[in-house]
Design a protein around this motif. Structure first.
Motif, short mmCIF file in Angstrom:
data_model
loop_
_atom_site.label_atom_id
_atom_site.label_comp_id
_atom_site.label_asym_id
_atom_site.label_seq_id
_atom_site.Cartn_x
_atom_site.Cartn_y
_atom_site.Cartn_z
N ASP A 36 -45.62 76.40 59.74
CA ASP A 36 -45.57 76.62 61.18
C ASP A 36 -46.54 75.75 61.96
N GLU A 68 -41.11 84.91 66.01
CA GLU A 68 -42.33 85.71 65.96
C GLU A 68 -42.02 87.19 65.73
N HIS A 77 -41.41 87.59 62.06
CA HIS A 77 -42.70 87.55 61.35
C HIS A 77 -43.46 88.85 61.52
N GLU A 133 -44.43 91.48 58.53
CA GLU A 133 -45.80 91.88 58.24
C GLU A 133 -45.96 93.40 58.27
N THR A 136 -41.16 79.30 59.20
CA THR A 136 -41.34 80.51 58.40
C THR A 136 -42.73 80.60 57.76
N ARG A 137 -43.27 81.81 57.73
CA ARG A 137 -44.51 82.09 57.02
C ARG A 137 -44.24 82.96 55.80
N TRP A 138 -42.97 83.28 55.57
CA TRP A 138 -42.53 84.08 54.43
C TRP A 138 -41.55 83.26 53.61
#
Length: 198
Positions: free
Chosen positions: A36, A141, A144, A148, A181-183
């Motif tokens: 990101d 967002e 995300h 989380e 993506t952070r996953w």
């Protein structure tokens, strides 16, 4: 026992990877993303995006810093409710039958129906499937944040076939998520879903 073969190939990365799948050198693509924070990659696109558009198989996109763990809780970002059951079945075949799946329907406009940003429509505790409405302005967002809060291990999105003009005028959530993506992210194409369910 896992067999690993290393190949050194010359060419444009996305084209080479897609051609390898077309030549029956694999059934699934796993690749990293810049993440990101890489503004340059967000502006110019990435190899991961090109591969997810053109690949004829499922694509796993793994962002930087992610450590492997089994997929026990999965978020499926649904754009087409009529396909939900087929997509859930495809997800379970790819990742294992005992995973829980949250089917999240996304709405990017203001709503007058609920006071919260998230509303659970229904939950089947036996099948471990929960259906959720998510009301947020920033789609990526909001995914995300949900991931989380709910301890999600994997986000799944479906990529629809579109012709040139549809791609030109369609704002692709899948493309944006692939870049940001952070996953761990699994992209399923329409043909993948049909193939996995036959």
């Amino acid at each position: 026992r896992t067999f690993i073969e290393t190949l050194f190939l010359v060419g444009q990365a996305s084209i080479v990877v897609v051609r390898m799948i077309e030549d029956d050198l694999g059934d699934l693509i796993v690749m990293g993303s810049a993440g990101d924070d890489d503004v340059f990659m967000r502006l110019l696109g990435s190899v991961s995006v090109a591969v997810t558009i053109h690949a004829s198989c499922p694509v796993f996109v793994i962002p930087p810093g992610v450590e492997f763990q089994p997929f026990r809780h999965i978020l499926y970002a649904s754009e087409e409710p009529l396909l939900d059951q087929d997509v859930i079945s495809a997800i379970q075949k790819l990742t294992g039958q005992d995973c829980a799946v949250d089917v999240v329907h996304l709405y990017e406009e203001e709503n007058d129906f609920v006071d919260n940003d998230t509303e659970v429509i229904q939950e089947d505790k036996v099948k471990r499937v929960k259906e959720v409405l998510l009301f947020k302005q920033d789609l990526i967002e909001s995914l995300h944040a949900y991931a989380e809060t709910e301890n999600i291990d994997l986000i799944v999105m479906e990529r629809k076939k579109r012709d040139f003009w549809q791609r030109l005028f369609h704002k692709s959530a899948t493309r944006a998520m692939t870049i940001r993506t952070r996953w761990p992210l699994l992209i399923l194409h329409e043909d993948d879903i049909i193939r996995l369910n036959n």
